[in-house]
Design a protein around this motif. Structure first.
Motif, PDB file in Angstrom:
ATOM      1  N   ARG A   1      61.371  26.320   4.895  1.00 58.13           N
ATOM      2  CA  ARG A   1      62.454  25.953   3.640  1.00 58.13           C
ATOM      3  C   ARG A   1      63.839  26.845   3.508  1.00 58.13           C
ATOM      4  O   ARG A   1      64.715  26.786   4.122  1.00 58.13           O
ATOM      5  CB  ARG A   1      61.845  25.745   2.344  1.00 58.13           C
ATOM      6  N   ASP A   2      63.373  27.915   2.958  1.00 57.67           N
ATOM      7  CA  ASP A   2      64.533  29.091   2.846  1.00 57.67           C
ATOM      8  C   ASP A   2      65.107  29.661   4.283  1.00 57.67           C
ATOM      9  O   ASP A   2      66.159  29.730   4.625  1.00 57.67           O
ATOM     10  CB  ASP A   2      64.227  30.220   2.148  1.00 57.67           C
TER      11      ASP A   2
ATOM     12  N   HIS B   1      60.525  36.638  -5.100  1.00 53.81           N
ATOM     13  CA  HIS B   1      61.459  36.060  -3.859  1.00 53.81           C
ATOM     14  C   HIS B   1      62.804  36.749  -3.674  1.00 53.81           C
ATOM     15  O   HIS B   1      63.555  36.594  -4.802  1.00 53.81           O
ATOM     16  CB  HIS B   1      61.436  34.723  -4.595  1.00 53.81           C
TER      17      HIS B   1
ATOM     18  N   HIS C   1      65.964  38.578  -1.593  1.00 50.61           N
ATOM     19  CA  HIS C   1      66.969  38.338  -0.480  1.00 50.61           C
ATOM     20  C   HIS C   1      67.376  39.436  -0.120  1.00 50.61           C
ATOM     21  O   HIS C   1      67.257  40.626  -0.953  1.00 50.61           O
ATOM     22  CB  HIS C   1      68.061  37.275  -0.915  1.00 50.61           C
TER      23      HIS C   1
ATOM     24  N   ASN D   1      65.334  36.628   3.856  1.00 56.19           N
ATOM     25  CA  ASN D   1      64.432  37.006   2.960  1.00 56.19           C
ATOM     26  C   ASN D   1      63.419  38.322   3.028  1.00 56.19           C
ATOM     27  O   ASN D   1      63.362  38.681   4.432  1.00 56.19           O
ATOM     28  CB  ASN D   1      63.302  35.692   2.901  1.00 56.19           C
TER      29      ASN D   1
HETATM   30 ZN    ZN Z   1      65.798  32.058  -1.534  1.00 45.56          ZN
END
Ligand code: ZN
Ligand code: KIV
Length: 386
Positions: free
Chosen positions: A14-15, A203, A205, A239
């Motif tokens: 997804r990301d 989560h 980055h 990420n």
């Molecule tokens: Zn993200």
């Protein structure tokens, strides 16, 4: 929840898949999902079903193909997205809807053109609605890293009351320093009503290269889920990298935190993701880069040949990387040259070795890579002074 268990939430599909030019088709996503299951991840974020028919279909097929991990689908905080995610997850044995909304003032004012109360209400509505479709509901407070922490706490409290089971605190822009991010997680885990009934998730980055450091700070301060991607890929600078967070927890036993990851499979999954996404892994990438276990300077080579622990903190076989390598270059020493010659079946006296070493240095200065053929020629041609 076991206190020392850190759940690995993989968002490569997804990301990670938001990387420009790296999109995958459904078959490729299913292959990666199966390898993530075998790797031992706890949650696979399989996609954002409302974003395209292809993504919807991928979530359906991954749900059919994978049995053990929770399959998670992303939504925005609206009923259409949530209905779509619930449909896409219909075949999943274990499922989760991941819904949420912006929590920082910059998002609230400029992205949503709204105000704190309305955004909070929308988040609560989304969780309550998702809860009618799926028992396991994760809430993300987007841009939590830059949000006002008292408002963030209010938001988190409200969505827990509405039924959220996991609370994701994203540092969406990769802005936080590790101390700040860890402190934010600690603040929420100490000051939020109902927090003991949910799992807090990091989560992070990598815009400032701190994604993994921030995730470490998160788990040291009470978070028990880390959202991460294989090879650290993802939006912009990526990420938290799965292999980094897992091996940090493995290596630092004093943290007393563990994951379910079968570390020996890390390199194989890394290669699969890199190949299918046409995205090379940088050679100096921790754990999975080509040079992660390669020693090239004479001083290091001499040490490693005497005892691997002098310059290696991870045994490469524990991540499926085979053995470390002693790379020959103009920076290599006699010990490394001798080691390679022995591997090829040659044995020389110290005087012979000195002569070959001089010839080797001349060659190494003029070529990028010393090959086995080069070494054989050097060994066969060497001439001792009469
Ligand atoms: Zn993200
Ligand atoms: O970075 C972020 O905030 C996200 C959310 C959608 C979880 O990816």
């Amino acid at each position: 929840m076991k206190d020392n268990q850190v759940y690995i939430f993989d968002t490569t599909l997804r990301d990670g898949e938001q990387v420009p030019g790296c999109q995958l088709n459904t078959d490729e996503k299913v292959r990666i999902a199966i390898s993530l299951e075998s790797l031992g991840v706890d949650v696979i974020e399989a996609g954002f079903p409302v974003s395209s028919p292809g993504d919807f279909n991928s979530v359906i097929e991954i749900s059919k193909a994978v049995q053990n991990p929770v399959i998670c689908a992303l939504t925005r905080a609206n009923k259409k997205d949530i209905d779509c995610a619930a449909d896409a997850l219909q075949y999943a044995r274990r499922k989760r809807i991941h819904t949420g909304i912006g929590s920082s003032d910059i998002h609230i004012q400029h992205k949503f053109r709204s105000n704190r109360d309305q955004v909070l209400e929308q988040g609560v509505m989304a969780v309550a609605y998702a809860k009618t479709k799926c028992e396991d509901v994760e809430f993300y407070a987007e841009d939590a890293g830059r949000a006002d922490r008292h408002f963030l706490r209010r938001m988190v409290e409200a969505v827990i009351k509405a039924g959220a089971t996991v609370i994701n605190i994203p540092d969406t822009t990769g802005y936080c320093l590790p101390e700040e991010y860890g402190e934010l997680i600690r603040f929420l885990s100490e000051e939020t009503q109902g927090i003991q009934n949910v799992i807090l998730s990091c989560h992070c980055h990598n815009d400032l290269g701190l994604a993994t450091a921030n995730a470490v700070a998160g788990v040291r301060n009470g978070a028990r889920q880390v959202e991460c991607t294989v090879n650290g890929i993802g939006e912009r600078a990526g990420n938290t990298s799965l292999e980094e967070i897992v091996m940090i927890l493995e290596s630092h036993k004093s943290l007393d935190l563990r994951t379910h990851i079968r570390t020996q499979e890390i390199c194989a999954v890394s290669k699969l993701v890199s190949r299918l996404m046409h995205m090379n892994v940088q050679p100096n990438k921790a754990i999975v880069g080509k040079n992660a276990f390669a020693h090239s300077s004479g001083i290091h080579q001499d040490g490693v040949l005497k005892h691997a622990g002098t310059y290696e903190i991870i045994d490469p076989s524990t991540v499926g990387a085979g053995k470390s390598s002693i790379v020959l270059s103009a920076r290599s020493g006699r010990a490394a040259l001798n080691h390679h010659l022995k591997t090829l079946g040659y044995s020389f006296t110290p005087e012979e070795l000195t002569l070959i070493y001089q010839q080797f240095l001349t060659l190494a200065d003029s070529t990028k890579e010393i090959t086995t053929d080069h070494l054989r020629r050097l060994a066969e041609n060497h001439k001792l002074p009469a």
